[in-house]
Design an enzyme around this catalytic site. Sequence first.
Site, PDB file in Angstrom:
ATOM      1  N   ASN A  13     -14.254 -26.631 -15.589  1.00  0.00           N
ATOM      2  CA  ASN A  13     -13.170 -25.925 -16.273  1.00  0.00           C
ATOM      3  C   ASN A  13     -11.923 -26.097 -15.413  1.00  0.00           C
ATOM      4  O   ASN A  13     -11.773 -25.427 -14.383  1.00  0.00           O
ATOM      5  CB  ASN A  13     -13.541 -24.440 -16.417  1.00  0.00           C
ATOM      6  CG  ASN A  13     -12.422 -23.624 -17.026  1.00  0.00           C
ATOM      7  OD1 ASN A  13     -11.392 -24.160 -17.432  1.00  0.00           O
ATOM      8  ND2 ASN A  13     -12.611 -22.314 -17.076  1.00  0.00           N
ATOM      9  N   TRP A  14     -11.051 -26.996 -15.842  1.00  0.00           N
ATOM     10  CA  TRP A  14      -9.871 -27.304 -15.022  1.00  0.00           C
ATOM     11  C   TRP A  14      -8.821 -26.205 -15.091  1.00  0.00           C
ATOM     12  O   TRP A  14      -7.841 -26.244 -14.356  1.00  0.00           O
ATOM     13  CB  TRP A  14      -9.264 -28.646 -15.470  1.00  0.00           C
ATOM     14  CG  TRP A  14     -10.136 -29.835 -15.217  1.00  0.00           C
ATOM     15  CD1 TRP A  14     -11.384 -29.849 -14.656  1.00  0.00           C
ATOM     16  CD2 TRP A  14      -9.828 -31.213 -15.504  1.00  0.00           C
ATOM     17  NE1 TRP A  14     -11.875 -31.145 -14.581  1.00  0.00           N
ATOM     18  CE2 TRP A  14     -10.936 -31.989 -15.097  1.00  0.00           C
ATOM     19  CE3 TRP A  14      -8.722 -31.859 -16.082  1.00  0.00           C
ATOM     20  CZ2 TRP A  14     -10.965 -33.378 -15.239  1.00  0.00           C
ATOM     21  CZ3 TRP A  14      -8.751 -33.245 -16.229  1.00  0.00           C
ATOM     22  CH2 TRP A  14      -9.862 -34.001 -15.807  1.00  0.00           C
ATOM     23  N   LYS A  15      -8.994 -25.268 -16.008  1.00  0.00           N
ATOM     24  CA  LYS A  15      -8.026 -24.169 -16.187  1.00  0.00           C
ATOM     25  C   LYS A  15      -6.615 -24.753 -16.354  1.00  0.00           C
ATOM     26  O   LYS A  15      -6.470 -25.812 -16.946  1.00  0.00           O
ATOM     27  CB  LYS A  15      -8.159 -23.153 -15.047  1.00  0.00           C
ATOM     28  CG  LYS A  15      -9.623 -22.653 -14.903  1.00  0.00           C
ATOM     29  CD  LYS A  15      -9.778 -21.457 -14.027  1.00  0.00           C
ATOM     30  CE  LYS A  15     -11.253 -21.040 -13.969  1.00  0.00           C
ATOM     31  NZ  LYS A  15     -11.491 -19.851 -13.159  1.00  0.00           N
ATOM     32  N   HIS A  97     -13.910 -16.808 -22.006  1.00  0.00           N
ATOM     33  CA  HIS A  97     -13.800 -16.783 -20.543  1.00  0.00           C
ATOM     34  C   HIS A  97     -13.171 -15.449 -20.126  1.00  0.00           C
ATOM     35  O   HIS A  97     -12.300 -14.922 -20.826  1.00  0.00           O
ATOM     36  CB  HIS A  97     -12.950 -17.961 -20.062  1.00  0.00           C
ATOM     37  CG  HIS A  97     -13.020 -18.149 -18.575  1.00  0.00           C
ATOM     38  ND1 HIS A  97     -12.321 -17.351 -17.708  1.00  0.00           N
ATOM     39  CD2 HIS A  97     -13.732 -19.020 -17.818  1.00  0.00           C
ATOM     40  CE1 HIS A  97     -12.594 -17.736 -16.469  1.00  0.00           C
ATOM     41  NE2 HIS A  97     -13.449 -18.739 -16.502  1.00  0.00           N
ATOM     42  N   GLU A  99     -10.985 -14.767 -18.054  1.00  0.00           N
ATOM     43  CA  GLU A  99      -9.517 -14.804 -17.925  1.00  0.00           C
ATOM     44  C   GLU A  99      -8.856 -14.621 -19.286  1.00  0.00           C
ATOM     45  O   GLU A  99      -7.786 -14.034 -19.390  1.00  0.00           O
ATOM     46  CB  GLU A  99      -9.101 -16.109 -17.236  1.00  0.00           C
ATOM     47  CG  GLU A  99      -9.459 -16.078 -15.753  1.00  0.00           C
ATOM     48  CD  GLU A  99      -9.721 -17.420 -15.111  1.00  0.00           C
ATOM     49  OE1 GLU A  99      -9.399 -18.463 -15.715  1.00  0.00           O
ATOM     50  OE2 GLU A  99     -10.275 -17.417 -13.990  1.00  0.00           O
ATOM     51  N   GLU A 167     -20.746 -15.655 -15.884  1.00  0.00           N
ATOM     52  CA  GLU A 167     -19.699 -15.738 -14.866  1.00  0.00           C
ATOM     53  C   GLU A 167     -19.296 -14.326 -14.439  1.00  0.00           C
ATOM     54  O   GLU A 167     -18.451 -13.684 -15.099  1.00  0.00           O
ATOM     55  CB  GLU A 167     -18.466 -16.467 -15.415  1.00  0.00           C
ATOM     56  CG  GLU A 167     -18.718 -17.906 -15.802  1.00  0.00           C
ATOM     57  CD  GLU A 167     -17.452 -18.741 -15.707  1.00  0.00           C
ATOM     58  OE1 GLU A 167     -17.529 -19.816 -15.092  1.00  0.00           O
ATOM     59  OE2 GLU A 167     -16.408 -18.321 -16.212  1.00  0.00           O
ATOM     60  N   GLY A 173     -13.240 -17.604  -8.398  1.00  0.00           N
ATOM     61  CA  GLY A 173     -12.102 -17.924  -7.539  1.00  0.00           C
ATOM     62  C   GLY A 173     -12.024 -17.113  -6.261  1.00  0.00           C
ATOM     63  O   GLY A 173     -10.997 -17.122  -5.581  1.00  0.00           O
ATOM     64  N   SER A 212     -17.350 -19.422  -8.183  1.00  0.00           N
ATOM     65  CA  SER A 212     -17.368 -19.902  -6.790  1.00  0.00           C
ATOM     66  C   SER A 212     -18.548 -20.825  -6.507  1.00  0.00           C
ATOM     67  O   SER A 212     -19.099 -20.821  -5.410  1.00  0.00           O
ATOM     68  CB  SER A 212     -17.349 -18.733  -5.801  1.00  0.00           C
ATOM     69  OG  SER A 212     -16.129 -18.015  -5.911  1.00  0.00           O
ATOM     70  N   GLY A 233     -15.040 -24.041 -11.651  1.00  0.00           N
ATOM     71  CA  GLY A 233     -13.589 -23.963 -11.697  1.00  0.00           C
ATOM     72  C   GLY A 233     -12.974 -24.796 -10.579  1.00  0.00           C
ATOM     73  O   GLY A 233     -12.838 -26.009 -10.685  1.00  0.00           O
ATOM     74  N   GLY A 234     -12.633 -24.137  -9.492  1.00  0.00           N
ATOM     75  CA  GLY A 234     -11.901 -24.800  -8.407  1.00  0.00           C
ATOM     76  C   GLY A 234     -12.537 -26.098  -7.930  1.00  0.00           C
ATOM     77  O   GLY A 234     -11.837 -27.106  -7.735  1.00  0.00           O
TER      78      GLY A 234
HETATM   79  P1  13P Z   1     -14.343 -20.901  -9.766  1.00  0.00           P
HETATM   80  O1  13P Z   1     -15.406 -21.978  -9.667  1.00  0.00           O
HETATM   81  O2  13P Z   1     -12.997 -21.364  -9.315  1.00  0.00           O
HETATM   82  O3  13P Z   1     -14.794 -19.627  -9.136  1.00  0.00           O
HETATM   83  O4  13P Z   1     -14.161 -20.595 -11.332  1.00  0.00           O
HETATM   84  C1  13P Z   1     -15.273 -20.368 -12.113  1.00  0.00           C
HETATM   85  C2  13P Z   1     -14.852 -20.308 -13.520  1.00  0.00           C
HETATM   86  O5  13P Z   1     -14.137 -19.399 -13.934  1.00  0.00           O
HETATM   87  C3  13P Z   1     -15.285 -21.400 -14.404  1.00  0.00           C
HETATM   88  O6  13P Z   1     -15.028 -21.115 -15.739  1.00  0.00           O
END
Ligand code: 13P
Length: 254
Positions: A13-15, A97, A99, A167, A173, A212, A233-234
Amino acid sequence: MATPGVRPLIAGNWKMNGSTAEAAALAGAVAAGAGPGPDLLVCPPFPYLPGVAAALAGKPVAVGAQDCHAAAKGAHTGDVSAPMLKDVGATYVILGHSERRANHAETDAAVRAKTEAALAAGLTPIVCVGESEAERLAGEAEAVVTSQLDGSLPDGFAAAGGVVAYEPVWAIGTGRTPTEAEIAAVHATIRARLVARFGAAGGGLRILYGGSMKPSNAVAILALANVDGGLIGGASLVAADFLAIAQAAAAAPR
Ligand code: 13P
């Protein structure tokens, strides 16, 4: 271990990150390093979807979006529909998600409507659930996740091979993750709920862990029962890290 007979999915997920050039470079590096094992998926921001999908055509890396609207078309300024995503080459879409639940006030009912739209368009939905830190500290993690599942998944979810992502909000994050026992417990609860609702089909759906996840913890997490991949994510923004997580999935016992 991943669920027997279920092929793991490692999804990035590149956000809201990158540029045209960075998206092309990242997608290219992931495709170049893709090996046998899990299914691979990258989910770029909307503007980069067509370019990434074109670059990955014929490669063993699928492309997905990070959200869609519940309607197929209409007066919804700034929104993007599921048929549009399908049209530009997406095959998956992340929905619900945390967010989006937090920043756009998405309710379970809204996530369910979007998931129905994704299914109608022929996209595979990845529906996210997860508790806040306060909910975990109150001992409510599994109740919260169960309630989100019940409210967010439409009836056609299992027949279409939908994906669930666990999640925990406080792990996203932050560099913090639940213990392996905590992850296994929630994934077992999700599996039981899917089987209770969908029968045998619920036993074969993929349940991803996200929050994470990185190369250093992926081996242990992906070895847990009912963990059928990851939503990253990251670490998905660094091709070598994303590919290392994919290798961990390939090596996980099944
Ligand atoms: P991180 O891997 O940056 O914690 O993000 C996870 C995430 O929200 C994937 O959708």
